[in-house]
Design a protein around this motif. Structure first.
Motif, PDB file in Angstrom:
ATOM      1  N   GLN A 194       0.835  -1.203   0.000  1.00  0.00           N
ATOM      2  CA  GLN A 194       0.000   0.000   0.000  1.00  0.00           C
ATOM      3  C   GLN A 194       0.872   1.256   0.000  1.00  0.00           C
ATOM      4  O   GLN A 194       0.517   2.261  -0.634  1.00  0.00           O
ATOM      5  CB  GLN A 194      -0.937  -0.002   1.212  1.00  0.00           C
ATOM      6  N   MET A 195       1.990   1.208   0.687  1.00  0.00           N
ATOM      7  CA  MET A 195       2.937   2.321   0.658  1.00  0.00           C
ATOM      8  C   MET A 195       3.475   2.519  -0.757  1.00  0.00           C
ATOM      9  O   MET A 195       3.618   3.643  -1.230  1.00  0.00           O
ATOM     10  CB  MET A 195       4.081   2.057   1.629  1.00  0.00           C
ATOM     11  N   ALA A 196       3.755   1.414  -1.436  1.00  0.00           N
ATOM     12  CA  ALA A 196       4.288   1.488  -2.797  1.00  0.00           C
ATOM     13  C   ALA A 196       3.245   2.032  -3.775  1.00  0.00           C
ATOM     14  O   ALA A 196       3.551   2.866  -4.633  1.00  0.00           O
ATOM     15  CB  ALA A 196       4.763   0.108  -3.243  1.00  0.00           C
ATOM     16  N   LEU A 197       2.002   1.553  -3.645  1.00  0.00           N
ATOM     17  CA  LEU A 197       0.943   1.966  -4.568  1.00  0.00           C
ATOM     18  C   LEU A 197       0.605   3.448  -4.452  1.00  0.00           C
ATOM     19  O   LEU A 197       0.077   4.044  -5.394  1.00  0.00           O
ATOM     20  CB  LEU A 197      -0.313   1.137  -4.312  1.00  0.00           C
ATOM     21  N   GLN A 198       0.920   4.040  -3.320  1.00  0.00           N
ATOM     22  CA  GLN A 198       0.622   5.457  -3.139  1.00  0.00           C
ATOM     23  C   GLN A 198       1.429   6.333  -4.076  1.00  0.00           C
ATOM     24  O   GLN A 198       0.986   7.419  -4.459  1.00  0.00           O
ATOM     25  CB  GLN A 198       0.886   5.860  -1.686  1.00  0.00           C
ATOM     26  N   VAL A 199       2.620   5.854  -4.494  1.00  0.00           N
ATOM     27  CA  VAL A 199       3.520   6.710  -5.274  1.00  0.00           C
ATOM     28  C   VAL A 199       3.929   6.125  -6.627  1.00  0.00           C
ATOM     29  O   VAL A 199       4.564   6.810  -7.426  1.00  0.00           O
ATOM     30  CB  VAL A 199       4.797   7.032  -4.460  1.00  0.00           C
ATOM     31  N   GLU A 200       3.585   4.856  -6.892  1.00  0.00           N
ATOM     32  CA  GLU A 200       4.012   4.217  -8.134  1.00  0.00           C
ATOM     33  C   GLU A 200       2.825   3.676  -8.917  1.00  0.00           C
ATOM     34  O   GLU A 200       1.755   3.427  -8.360  1.00  0.00           O
ATOM     35  CB  GLU A 200       4.977   3.061  -7.835  1.00  0.00           C
ATOM     36  N   GLN A 201       3.019   3.470 -10.226  1.00  0.00           N
ATOM     37  CA  GLN A 201       2.002   2.842 -11.051  1.00  0.00           C
ATOM     38  C   GLN A 201       1.800   1.396 -10.600  1.00  0.00           C
ATOM     39  O   GLN A 201       2.736   0.716 -10.173  1.00  0.00           O
ATOM     40  CB  GLN A 201       2.402   2.868 -12.523  1.00  0.00           C
ATOM     41  N   ILE A 202       0.568   0.932 -10.737  1.00  0.00           N
ATOM     42  CA  ILE A 202       0.239  -0.391 -10.215  1.00  0.00           C
ATOM     43  C   ILE A 202       1.019  -1.500 -10.925  1.00  0.00           C
ATOM     44  O   ILE A 202       1.453  -2.471 -10.300  1.00  0.00           O
ATOM     45  CB  ILE A 202      -1.289  -0.647 -10.290  1.00  0.00           C
ATOM     46  N   ALA A 203       1.240  -1.373 -12.233  1.00  0.00           N
ATOM     47  CA  ALA A 203       1.988  -2.401 -12.955  1.00  0.00           C
ATOM     48  C   ALA A 203       3.435  -2.454 -12.478  1.00  0.00           C
ATOM     49  O   ALA A 203       4.009  -3.537 -12.324  1.00  0.00           O
ATOM     50  CB  ALA A 203       1.940  -2.128 -14.452  1.00  0.00           C
ATOM     51  N   THR A 204       4.047  -1.291 -12.241  1.00  0.00           N
ATOM     52  CA  THR A 204       5.423  -1.241 -11.758  1.00  0.00           C
ATOM     53  C   THR A 204       5.528  -1.860 -10.368  1.00  0.00           C
ATOM     54  O   THR A 204       6.465  -2.617 -10.073  1.00  0.00           O
ATOM     55  CB  THR A 204       5.921   0.213 -11.708  1.00  0.00           C
ATOM     56  N   VAL A 205       4.557  -1.563  -9.511  1.00  0.00           N
ATOM     57  CA  VAL A 205       4.559  -2.107  -8.156  1.00  0.00           C
ATOM     58  C   VAL A 205       4.476  -3.624  -8.185  1.00  0.00           C
ATOM     59  O   VAL A 205       5.249  -4.320  -7.511  1.00  0.00           O
ATOM     60  CB  VAL A 205       3.387  -1.525  -7.337  1.00  0.00           C
ATOM     61  N   PHE A 206       3.565  -4.165  -8.981  1.00  0.00           N
ATOM     62  CA  PHE A 206       3.400  -5.613  -9.004  1.00  0.00           C
ATOM     63  C   PHE A 206       4.587  -6.306  -9.661  1.00  0.00           C
ATOM     64  O   PHE A 206       4.932  -7.430  -9.293  1.00  0.00           O
ATOM     65  CB  PHE A 206       2.097  -5.991  -9.704  1.00  0.00           C
ATOM     66  N   ALA A 207       5.208  -5.642 -10.609  1.00  0.00           N
ATOM     67  CA  ALA A 207       6.376  -6.242 -11.238  1.00  0.00           C
ATOM     68  C   ALA A 207       7.509  -6.390 -10.230  1.00  0.00           C
ATOM     69  O   ALA A 207       8.144  -7.447 -10.134  1.00  0.00           O
ATOM     70  CB  ALA A 207       6.819  -5.399 -12.419  1.00  0.00           C
ATOM     71  N   ALA A 208       7.778  -5.335  -9.455  1.00  0.00           N
ATOM     72  CA  ALA A 208       8.808  -5.419  -8.411  1.00  0.00           C
ATOM     73  C   ALA A 208       8.387  -6.402  -7.319  1.00  0.00           C
ATOM     74  O   ALA A 208       9.220  -7.118  -6.744  1.00  0.00           O
ATOM     75  CB  ALA A 208       9.051  -4.034  -7.821  1.00  0.00           C
ATOM     76  N   PHE A 209       7.094  -6.454  -7.055  1.00  0.00           N
ATOM     77  CA  PHE A 209       6.528  -7.345  -6.041  1.00  0.00           C
ATOM     78  C   PHE A 209       6.803  -8.811  -6.353  1.00  0.00           C
ATOM     79  O   PHE A 209       6.848  -9.663  -5.457  1.00  0.00           O
ATOM     80  CB  PHE A 209       5.025  -7.069  -5.981  1.00  0.00           C
ATOM     81  N   PHE A 210       7.043  -9.107  -7.618  1.00  0.00           N
ATOM     82  CA  PHE A 210       7.184 -10.495  -8.033  1.00  0.00           C
ATOM     83  C   PHE A 210       8.559 -11.091  -7.810  1.00  0.00           C
ATOM     84  O   PHE A 210       8.923 -12.079  -8.459  1.00  0.00           O
ATOM     85  CB  PHE A 210       6.746 -10.662  -9.479  1.00  0.00           C
ATOM     86  N   VAL A 211       9.312 -10.509  -6.876  1.00  0.00           N
ATOM     87  CA  VAL A 211      10.415 -11.285  -6.311  1.00  0.00           C
ATOM     88  C   VAL A 211       9.826 -12.382  -5.417  1.00  0.00           C
ATOM     89  O   VAL A 211      10.514 -13.346  -5.076  1.00  0.00           O
ATOM     90  CB  VAL A 211      11.380 -10.403  -5.496  1.00  0.00           C
TER      91      VAL A 211
END
Length: 274
Positions: A80-97
């Motif tokens: 949720q902290m990430a989604l506040q400042v980044e695009q959702i696709a970028t967040v989920f891509a990094a999330f996929f570690v």
């Protein structure tokens, strides 16, 4: 395995939908990310409560159940902290570690079978993620939050497989929601927003989609080992890109589509391996 694939596809579509509602809350309505995370767990626990058997309460005496829920609480707060400042696709891509971490942990600690081909496909899926993100030398704060969320989620996925025998998917879903809501309660109360019809609807949508997605995830783990299910978590990226396009007008470019194809091919091929 085919049943697990179908369940995971639906689950991995619901979770980004919940996060999209959360992004609208933090972005459009300036709601604190910690409240979005807490309300997701609290409302989800209330939704599941009528379907929980008495035996589920006994799981709260197991420290491993608390550790699993705490890991999820930290991961959801981070995303949720990430989604506040980044695009959702970028967040989920990094999330996929997360799937890569889950795969490695399942092999090391759960002693699940592994093959060179499946390992190669997991790495291929992660390469697809990197194509989407195209990280530079300096990562933004939002991407770092997303990476932290992914690390937590990888641990959570492995623990879900490890502890799956302790109770039904409904019971495990309730314990993770109840404990996480309890742990985040002080911060959630401090950051209570001014409620309106839109805020209430988005809060309920965020909680419902997240709860159903994670419940279906547990059912998928009942049908297949973690090493085979983990790559299917990449399906979330497809939903994240689609929702980002529809809701936030973030139109994917050619590199994003290329990465998506790589992710899907790797995930489906891994699922088909025996």
């Amino acid at each position: 395995m085919q049943r697990a694939v179908l369940i995971m596809f639906l689950a991995m579509s619901l979770i980004p939908a919940g996060d999209s509602a959360g992004k609208l809350l933090t972005g459009t309505f300036d709601i604190a990310p910690i409240f979005v995370a807490w309300s997701r767990f609290a409302v989800g626990a209330v939704m599941v409560l009528p379907f929980v058997s008495r035996n589920a309460w006994a799981l709260l005496l197991d420290w491993r159940i608390w550790a699993r829920a705490a890991t999820l609480a930290l991961g959801i707060t981070s995303i949720q902290m990430a989604l506040q400042v980044e695009q959702i696709a970028t967040v989920f891509a990094a999330f996929f570690v997360g799937p890569l971490i889950s795969y490695v942990l399942a092999v090391i600690f759960l002693r699940e079978p592994v093959t060179r081909m499946r390992s190669a496909l997991v790495l291929l899926g992660f390469i697809g993620v990197l194509i989407v993100v195209r990280p530079g030398l300096g990562a933004s704060v939002g991407v770092l939050w997303a990476l932290a969320a992914g690390a937590c989620y990888g641990v959570f996925l492995t623990m879900s497989r490890w502890l799956g025998h302790l109770g039904s998917p409904i019971a495990l879903t309730f314990t993770q929601l109840f404990i996480a809501a309890l742990l985040l309660l002080p911060l959630g109360i401090v950051n209570l927003p001014a409620f309106s019809g839109a805020v209430t609807a988005l809060t309920a949508t965020s909680a419902l989609c997240s709860m159903l997605g994670n419940l279906l995830l547990l059912y998928a783990y009942k049908f297949a080992p973690a090493t085979r299910v983990a790559p299917l978590v990449y399906f979330q990226l497809v939903a994240a890109v689609g929702l980002g396009w529809i809701i936030f007008a973030d139109l994917p470019d050619a590199w994003t589509w290329t990465g998506l194809v790589v992710v899907l091919v790797a995930g489906l091929a891994s699922a088909r391996l025996r």
